[in-house]
Design a protein around this motif. Structure first.
Motif, PDB file in Angstrom:
ATOM      1  N   LEU A  83      -7.898  -9.825 -30.981  1.00 34.62           N
ATOM      2  CA  LEU A  83      -6.802  -9.969 -32.221  1.00 34.62           C
ATOM      3  C   LEU A  83      -5.343  -9.729 -32.346  1.00 34.62           C
ATOM      4  CD1 LEU A  83      -9.815  -8.630 -34.219  1.00 34.62           C
ATOM      5  CD2 LEU A  83      -8.346 -11.589 -34.632  1.00 34.62           C
ATOM      6  N   ARG A  84      -5.847  -8.396 -31.195  1.00 34.67           N
ATOM      7  CA  ARG A  84      -4.183  -7.919 -31.438  1.00 34.67           C
ATOM      8  C   ARG A  84      -3.691  -7.149 -30.699  1.00 34.67           C
ATOM      9  NH1 ARG A  84      -1.660  -5.713 -37.820  1.00 34.67           N
ATOM     10  NH2 ARG A  84      -2.850  -3.683 -36.139  1.00 34.67           N
ATOM     11  N   ALA A  85      -2.478  -6.897 -30.111  1.00 32.22           N
ATOM     12  CA  ALA A  85      -2.042  -6.330 -28.899  1.00 32.22           C
ATOM     13  C   ALA A  85      -2.142  -5.174 -28.647  1.00 32.22           C
ATOM     14  CB  ALA A  85      -0.634  -7.137 -28.025  1.00 32.22           C
ATOM     15  N   GLU A  86      -1.400  -4.133 -30.195  1.00 32.25           N
ATOM     16  CA  GLU A  86      -0.910  -3.085 -30.115  1.00 32.25           C
ATOM     17  C   GLU A  86      -1.821  -2.650 -31.751  1.00 32.25           C
ATOM     18  OE1 GLU A  86       2.949  -2.823 -30.865  1.00 32.25           O
ATOM     19  OE2 GLU A  86       3.267  -4.433 -30.596  1.00 32.25           O
ATOM     20  N   ASN A  87      -1.618  -1.326 -32.095  1.00 31.39           N
ATOM     21  CA  ASN A  87      -2.491  -1.329 -33.546  1.00 31.39           C
ATOM     22  C   ASN A  87      -3.594  -1.663 -34.563  1.00 31.39           C
ATOM     23  OD1 ASN A  87       0.675   0.795 -33.987  1.00 31.39           O
ATOM     24  ND2 ASN A  87       1.382  -1.007 -34.800  1.00 31.39           N
ATOM     25  N   THR A  88      -4.560  -2.097 -32.822  1.00 30.39           N
ATOM     26  CA  THR A  88      -5.755  -2.045 -33.294  1.00 30.39           C
ATOM     27  C   THR A  88      -6.790  -1.586 -32.125  1.00 30.39           C
ATOM     28  OG1 THR A  88      -5.184  -4.606 -33.491  1.00 30.39           O
ATOM     29  CG2 THR A  88      -6.805  -4.310 -33.671  1.00 30.39           C
ATOM     30  N   TYR A  89      -7.115  -0.781 -32.847  1.00 30.70           N
ATOM     31  CA  TYR A  89      -8.321   0.459 -32.683  1.00 30.70           C
ATOM     32  C   TYR A  89     -10.237  -0.469 -32.633  1.00 30.70           C
ATOM     33  CZ  TYR A  89      -4.113   2.991 -32.485  1.00 30.70           C
ATOM     34  OH  TYR A  89      -2.459   3.486 -32.201  1.00 30.70           O
ATOM     35  N   VAL A  90     -10.757   0.151 -31.892  1.00 29.79           N
ATOM     36  CA  VAL A  90     -12.352   0.106 -31.884  1.00 29.79           C
ATOM     37  C   VAL A  90     -13.143   1.455 -32.501  1.00 29.79           C
ATOM     38  CG1 VAL A  90     -14.409  -0.438 -30.380  1.00 29.79           C
ATOM     39  CG2 VAL A  90     -12.985  -1.153 -30.013  1.00 29.79           C
ATOM     40  N   LEU A  91     -13.750   0.805 -33.629  1.00 30.54           N
ATOM     41  CA  LEU A  91     -13.953   1.778 -34.360  1.00 30.54           C
ATOM     42  C   LEU A  91     -15.772   2.857 -33.692  1.00 30.54           C
ATOM     43  CD1 LEU A  91     -13.844   3.884 -37.561  1.00 30.54           C
ATOM     44  CD2 LEU A  91     -15.067   1.873 -37.674  1.00 30.54           C
ATOM     45  N   SER A  92     -15.006   3.199 -32.236  1.00 31.64           N
ATOM     46  CA  SER A  92     -16.428   3.694 -31.729  1.00 31.64           C
ATOM     47  C   SER A  92     -15.755   4.564 -30.791  1.00 31.64           C
ATOM     48  CB  SER A  92     -17.646   2.601 -31.192  1.00 31.64           C
ATOM     49  OG  SER A  92     -18.218   3.557 -30.392  1.00 31.64           O
ATOM     50  N   SER A  93     -16.657   5.271 -29.975  1.00 29.79           N
ATOM     51  CA  SER A  93     -16.141   6.380 -28.602  1.00 29.79           C
ATOM     52  C   SER A  93     -16.577   5.985 -27.744  1.00 29.79           C
ATOM     53  CB  SER A  93     -16.538   7.934 -29.347  1.00 29.79           C
ATOM     54  OG  SER A  93     -17.554   7.681 -29.190  1.00 29.79           O
ATOM     55  N   SER A  94     -18.179   4.606 -28.018  1.00 26.90           N
ATOM     56  CA  SER A  94     -18.410   4.417 -26.801  1.00 26.90           C
ATOM     57  C   SER A  94     -17.908   2.853 -27.105  1.00 26.90           C
ATOM     58  CB  SER A  94     -19.941   4.255 -27.143  1.00 26.90           C
ATOM     59  OG  SER A  94     -20.723   3.922 -28.263  1.00 26.90           O
ATOM     60  N   LYS A  95     -18.295   2.136 -26.057  1.00 26.95           N
ATOM     61  CA  LYS A  95     -17.551   0.374 -26.092  1.00 26.95           C
ATOM     62  C   LYS A  95     -18.815  -0.028 -26.697  1.00 26.95           C
ATOM     63  CE  LYS A  95     -16.452  -3.196 -22.664  1.00 26.95           C
ATOM     64  NZ  LYS A  95     -16.040  -3.440 -21.039  1.00 26.95           N
ATOM     65  N   PRO A  96     -18.555  -0.484 -27.792  1.00 28.29           N
ATOM     66  CA  PRO A  96     -19.575  -1.283 -29.042  1.00 28.29           C
ATOM     67  C   PRO A  96     -19.738  -3.010 -28.038  1.00 28.29           C
ATOM     68  CG  PRO A  96     -17.400  -1.420 -29.967  1.00 28.29           C
ATOM     69  CD  PRO A  96     -17.428  -0.545 -28.820  1.00 28.29           C
ATOM     70  N   GLU A  97     -20.268  -3.236 -26.886  1.00 25.43           N
ATOM     71  CA  GLU A  97     -20.029  -4.374 -26.310  1.00 25.43           C
ATOM     72  C   GLU A  97     -21.833  -4.791 -26.800  1.00 25.43           C
ATOM     73  OE1 GLU A  97     -18.127  -6.167 -22.236  1.00 25.43           O
ATOM     74  OE2 GLU A  97     -19.926  -4.642 -21.800  1.00 25.43           O
ATOM     75  N   CYS A  98     -21.952  -6.288 -26.660  1.00 28.67           N
ATOM     76  CA  CYS A  98     -23.009  -6.587 -27.173  1.00 28.67           C
ATOM     77  C   CYS A  98     -23.730  -7.097 -25.729  1.00 28.67           C
ATOM     78  CB  CYS A  98     -22.888  -8.190 -28.180  1.00 28.67           C
ATOM     79  SG  CYS A  98     -24.498  -8.933 -28.732  1.00 28.67           S
ATOM     80  N   PRO A  99     -24.702  -6.970 -25.378  1.00 29.34           N
ATOM     81  CA  PRO A  99     -25.077  -6.889 -24.427  1.00 29.34           C
ATOM     82  C   PRO A  99     -26.342  -8.338 -23.871  1.00 29.34           C
ATOM     83  CG  PRO A  99     -27.296  -5.319 -25.279  1.00 29.34           C
ATOM     84  CD  PRO A  99     -25.703  -5.772 -26.542  1.00 29.34           C
ATOM     85  N   THR A 100     -26.505  -9.313 -24.873  1.00 34.86           N
ATOM     86  CA  THR A 100     -27.108 -10.255 -24.688  1.00 34.86           C
ATOM     87  C   THR A 100     -26.158 -11.855 -24.506  1.00 34.86           C
ATOM     88  OG1 THR A 100     -27.448 -10.627 -27.150  1.00 34.86           O
ATOM     89  CG2 THR A 100     -29.626  -9.907 -25.427  1.00 34.86           C
ATOM     90  N   MET A 101     -25.342 -11.243 -25.597  1.00 37.46           N
ATOM     91  CA  MET A 101     -24.089 -12.174 -25.614  1.00 37.46           C
ATOM     92  C   MET A 101     -23.496 -11.893 -24.419  1.00 37.46           C
ATOM     93  SD  MET A 101     -23.044 -14.223 -28.203  1.00 37.46           S
ATOM     94  CE  MET A 101     -23.482 -14.531 -29.971  1.00 37.46           C
ATOM     95  N   ASN A 102     -23.125 -10.614 -23.331  1.00 37.76           N
ATOM     96  CA  ASN A 102     -22.188 -10.725 -22.603  1.00 37.76           C
ATOM     97  C   ASN A 102     -23.475 -11.033 -21.226  1.00 37.76           C
ATOM     98  OD1 ASN A 102     -19.319  -9.677 -21.952  1.00 37.76           O
ATOM     99  ND2 ASN A 102     -20.810  -9.090 -24.037  1.00 37.76           N
ATOM    100  N   GLU A 103     -24.747 -12.234 -21.036  1.00 33.57           N
ATOM    101  CA  GLU A 103     -25.441 -12.253 -20.343  1.00 33.57           C
ATOM    102  C   GLU A 103     -24.420 -13.155 -19.493  1.00 33.57           C
ATOM    103  OE1 GLU A 103     -29.110 -12.493 -20.449  1.00 33.57           O
ATOM    104  OE2 GLU A 103     -29.379 -10.695 -22.157  1.00 33.57           O
ATOM    105  N   THR A 104     -23.700 -14.346 -20.239  1.00 32.05           N
ATOM    106  CA  THR A 104     -23.778 -15.497 -19.938  1.00 32.05           C
ATOM    107  C   THR A 104     -22.779 -15.298 -19.270  1.00 32.05           C
ATOM    108  OG1 THR A 104     -24.429 -16.684 -21.477  1.00 32.05           O
ATOM    109  CG2 THR A 104     -22.578 -18.282 -20.809  1.00 32.05           C
ATOM    110  N   THR A 105     -22.469 -16.314 -17.561  1.00 35.16           N
ATOM    111  CA  THR A 105     -21.449 -15.415 -16.707  1.00 35.16           C
ATOM    112  C   THR A 105     -20.814 -17.177 -16.656  1.00 35.16           C
ATOM    113  OG1 THR A 105     -23.096 -15.824 -15.186  1.00 35.16           O
ATOM    114  CG2 THR A 105     -22.810 -14.222 -15.248  1.00 35.16           C
ATOM    115  N   LEU A 106     -19.929 -17.357 -16.008  1.00 33.74           N
ATOM    116  CA  LEU A 106     -19.110 -18.504 -14.762  1.00 33.74           C
ATOM    117  C   LEU A 106     -20.293 -19.359 -14.136  1.00 33.74           C
ATOM    118  CD1 LEU A 106     -15.309 -17.982 -14.239  1.00 33.74           C
ATOM    119  CD2 LEU A 106     -16.747 -19.589 -16.172  1.00 33.74           C
TER     120      LEU A 106
END
Length: 330
Positions: free
Chosen positions: A268-291
């Motif tokens: 979204l933005r290069a600065e002043n933008t934070y993830v609202l969590s102390s862990s990484k909220p990455e969707c595991p199934t969305m991230n299954e797809t590879t090149l």
């Protein structure tokens, strides 16, 4: 092959075979960058349905590929990986019918129930909703759809995301309950199925307190799949596309903490933008797809194997389309 070689081969096959590639906002960068079009689940389905190329490679999760096939049955839709949205997997036709039975046992006649399904559901569930006269909704139009459904004076059975149902009910001044939680569904307006998004459950009120203490004046932005108590304390609550629009209009020096999927936030933005969590909220199934998956599915088209092609029976497609079309007609 390394990633650079894979990208070159993918682009060559894509042009040779007249294939369009679409990707959801939550896809990892190297896949996202290949897309002819990127968007949220409904935007992708609408764009893909109108696309002129005969083949579509959809980088997302299974229900999204199904949505394209529902809208454009003549198109050949393939997925590099038929990953399954965990929330969509939480409900099937049997579970849907069980919830209707629970409500009937509680004294609510089936004809007095009007179902609304979040687009994050299978074609089979959408078809069942269509058969019962119900609607599909998205996170951006859920309030509009539920407002229309509420005019029927029936009980609204909202599936599968309890948080979205509860948040919209609060926004509209309606009452809600979760089916099977021990409360009396007869006294609630919106009866929520007990499903949820595992990623958006990560965000908590403690995270909001942390950022407000650390950065006075920071804005808190969340998705309506978050818990109601989190949305209540947010400065803005919106769908994926609404969050993007809101954040991009902010002054660059305005700090913002966002409660949604990690891959989207970081773009979204290069600065002043934070993830609202102390862990990484990455969707595991969305991230299954590879090149490699994208390359493999394109190669299967060239060789006539058509791996991971989306198919839906015409009966299912007809009723699922009915539920989707009721949404489009509003």
């Amino acid at each position: 092959m390394d990633n650079q070689t894979l990208k070159k081969e993918i682009l060559k096959l894509k042009q040779e075979l007249h294939v369009s590639i679409v990707a959801h906002f939550y896809q990892k960068d190297e896949v996202f960058e290949l897309a002819d079009y990127a968007g949220d689940s409904l935007q992708l389905a609408q764009w893909a349905a109108k696309d002129v190329n005969p083949y579509l490679v959809f980088c997302g999760v299974g229900f999204m590929g199904q949505s394209v096939k529902i809208l454009a049955p003549e198109k050949r839709v393939l997925m590099p990986k038929i990953a399954c949205c965990a929330m969509a997997r939480m409900i099937d036709v049997d579970y849907f019918d069980q919830n209707v039975a629970i409500l009937e046992k509680a004294g609510i006649a089936k004809e007095d129930i009007l179902p609304v399904t979040y687009i994050n559901s299978s074609a089979d569930v959408k078809a069942r909703v269509g058969m019962m006269g119900g609607y599909v909704c998205t996170s951006s139009n859920a309030k509009k759809i539920i407002t229309k459904a509420h005019e029927s004076n029936k009980k609204i059975l909202f599936v599968p995301d309890r948080c979205l149902g509860q948040n919209i009910a609060k926004e509209m001044g309606l009452t809600s309950c979760v089916v099977g939680d021990g409360s009396d569904p007869k006294v609630a307006d919106i009866l929520c199925y007990n499903g949820f998004c595992s990623v958006h459950q990560l965000f908590d009120v403690d995270d909001i307190a942390f950022y407000r203490a650390k950065y006075p004046g920071i804005l808190i932005v969340t998705h309506p799949e978050c818990k109601p108590e989190v949305c209540d304390l947010s400065d803005f609550v919106g769908s994926t596309s609404q969050i993007i629009e809101y954040v991009k209009k902010l002054p660059l020096d305005q700090k913002v903490a966002i409660g949604t999927e990690y891959n989207m936030i970081k773009r979204l933005r290069a600065e002043n933008t934070y993830v609202l969590s102390s862990s990484k909220p990455e969707c595991p199934t969305m991230n299954e797809t590879t090149l490699q998956d994208v390359y493999n599915v394109l190669l299967s088209i060239k060789e006539g194997r058509f791996e991971n092609e989306i198919t839906i029976s015409e009966e299912t497609r007809k009723w699922a389309y009915t539920a989707l079309n009721r949404m489009f007609e509003l």
